[in-house]
Design an enzyme around this catalytic site. Structure first.
Site, PDB file in Angstrom:
ATOM      1  N   TYR A  53       0.812  -1.227   0.000  1.00  0.00           N
ATOM      2  CA  TYR A  53       0.000   0.000   0.000  1.00  0.00           C
ATOM      3  C   TYR A  53       0.843   1.274   0.000  1.00  0.00           C
ATOM      4  O   TYR A  53       0.321   2.372  -0.168  1.00  0.00           O
ATOM      5  CB  TYR A  53      -0.953   0.045   1.216  1.00  0.00           C
ATOM      6  CG  TYR A  53      -1.883  -1.138   1.371  1.00  0.00           C
ATOM      7  CD1 TYR A  53      -2.058  -2.074   0.339  1.00  0.00           C
ATOM      8  CD2 TYR A  53      -2.596  -1.344   2.546  1.00  0.00           C
ATOM      9  CE1 TYR A  53      -2.897  -3.167   0.498  1.00  0.00           C
ATOM     10  CE2 TYR A  53      -3.443  -2.432   2.708  1.00  0.00           C
ATOM     11  CZ  TYR A  53      -3.582  -3.339   1.685  1.00  0.00           C
ATOM     12  OH  TYR A  53      -4.424  -4.424   1.849  1.00  0.00           O
ATOM     13  N   LYS A  78       1.720  -6.699   5.868  1.00  0.00           N
ATOM     14  CA  LYS A  78       1.781  -7.944   5.086  1.00  0.00           C
ATOM     15  C   LYS A  78       3.030  -7.990   4.209  1.00  0.00           C
ATOM     16  O   LYS A  78       3.502  -6.938   3.756  1.00  0.00           O
ATOM     17  CB  LYS A  78       0.545  -8.041   4.162  1.00  0.00           C
ATOM     18  CG  LYS A  78      -0.757  -7.668   4.836  1.00  0.00           C
ATOM     19  CD  LYS A  78      -1.965  -7.780   3.926  1.00  0.00           C
ATOM     20  CE  LYS A  78      -3.203  -7.217   4.605  1.00  0.00           C
ATOM     21  NZ  LYS A  78      -3.439  -5.797   4.390  1.00  0.00           N
ATOM     22  N   HIS A 111       0.571 -11.936   2.079  1.00  0.00           N
ATOM     23  CA  HIS A 111      -0.492 -11.210   1.375  1.00  0.00           C
ATOM     24  C   HIS A 111      -1.290 -12.111   0.404  1.00  0.00           C
ATOM     25  O   HIS A 111      -2.521 -12.049   0.367  1.00  0.00           O
ATOM     26  CB  HIS A 111       0.129 -10.021   0.625  1.00  0.00           C
ATOM     27  CG  HIS A 111      -0.787  -8.869   0.448  1.00  0.00           C
ATOM     28  ND1 HIS A 111      -0.390  -7.565   0.560  1.00  0.00           N
ATOM     29  CD2 HIS A 111      -2.117  -8.811   0.155  1.00  0.00           C
ATOM     30  CE1 HIS A 111      -1.419  -6.762   0.346  1.00  0.00           C
ATOM     31  NE2 HIS A 111      -2.471  -7.499   0.102  1.00  0.00           N
TER      32      HIS A 111
END
Ligand code: NAD
Length: 275
Positions: A53, A78, A111
């Site tokens: 992200y 993650k 992930h």
């Protein structure tokens, strides 16, 4: 689940809040820092980020500047696909920890399963867990066969499986398997990114309980025993999504929402998302 401070107890005894703030696509800088400020003020005590992200720095800054003590906040991050493998995962973890500016992380997840590296990656997560660098370890986007394969050959069983889960993708078999194995299910895209707010059943229930469509769906997660992490950067929505602890859906209404399942994914099918 009567309060925003209620939590699920993971199989190693760690307490994980039922509600958290998702931050996928929240921009690093003021946007994410403000969102986290609002969330902490509204009572959230859990934040879900990922190295993918590119906003772990913003999460760390917001947590550091908050008056809420670090130990009261549950931080998930993650390991991304290209960092899978034992050594690469350990290195990726250190980078995440540095960006977050934290001594320990509450929950570290793989992930995506990918094809053939997740067991090697899992060994790194077990090491981090045994070292005390993380309080809990888990997976994301794992199907039953991935979990079976991992569980048959690991020292520490995953504590959490974070998967796409919403009224159009209820993951019934996966959820039953996770329950059987004491793996806590966690919902990503719980609000289908806003795509089912006009579905008649949801609108009908929103009117019946005098709640919004988002609140009905998030309450359904909780009553199904699923940890939920809706994303928003808008103050009013962050508060709205947390205002789900003062009502209860009836069993029949839960079933009505369950019946909306279409096995429809917004994101990739984990079996086809091979890297
Ligand atoms: P979501 O279902 O939480 O939807 C978020 C969107 O819904 C927002 O951008 C906003 O447009 C809208 N929204 C939020 N609250 C609202 C409200 N009260 N009223 C009206 N609209 C509202 O989708 P998401 O962000 O994909 O998922 C939540 C979190 O799950 C992510 O932020 C991320 O942390 C995590 N996630 C994980 C994975 C994974 O592979 N593990 C994948 C996707 C997302």
């Amino acid at each position: 689940m009567k309060s925003i401070h209620d939590y699920a107890v993971l199989h190693n005894g760690v307490k994980m809040p039922w509600l958290g703030l998702g931050v996928y696509k929240s921009q690093e800088g003021k946007e994410i820092e403000n969102a986290i400020d609002h969330a902490l003020e509204a009572g959230y005590r859990s934040i879900d980020t990922a190295s993918f992200y590119k906003n772990e720095g913003g999460v760390g800054k917001a947590v550091k500047n908050s008056t809420v003590p670090r130990e009261e906040i549950f931080i998930t991050t993650k390991v991304w696909n290209e960092d899978q493998g034992f050594e690469k995962t350990l290195k990726a973890f250190e980078e995440s920890r540095k960006k977050l500016g934290l001594n320990y992380i509450d929950l570290y997840l793989i992930h995506w399963p990918g094809k053939d590296k997740y067991k090697e990656t899992w060994r790194a997560l077990e090491k981090l867990y045994n070292d005390g660098s993380v309080r809990a370890i888990g997976v994301s986007n794992f199907q039953i066969h991935h979990l079976k394969d991992l569980i048959s050959d690991c020292d520490v069983k995953p504590m959490v499986n974070q998967v796409e889960y919403h009224p159009e993708l209820t993951q019934k078999e996966l959820h039953a398997y996770c329950k059987q194995e004491s793996v806590q299910l966690e919902a990503w895209s719980p609000l289908t990114r806003g795509n089912i707010f006009t579905t008649p059943t949801i609108v009908e229930l929103a009117n019946k309980y005098n709640k919004t469509a988002a609140q009905i769906i998030l309450r359904w997660d909780l009553q199904n025993g699923v940890v939920t992490i809706p994303k928003s950067v808008t103050k009013s929505r962050i508060y709205e999504n947390a205002d789900i602890f003062d009502f209860q859906l009836s069993k029949e209404d839960i079933k009505k929402i369950d019946a909306l399942n279409k096995n429809k994914r917004l994101g990739p099918d984990p079996d086809e998302f091979i890297f």
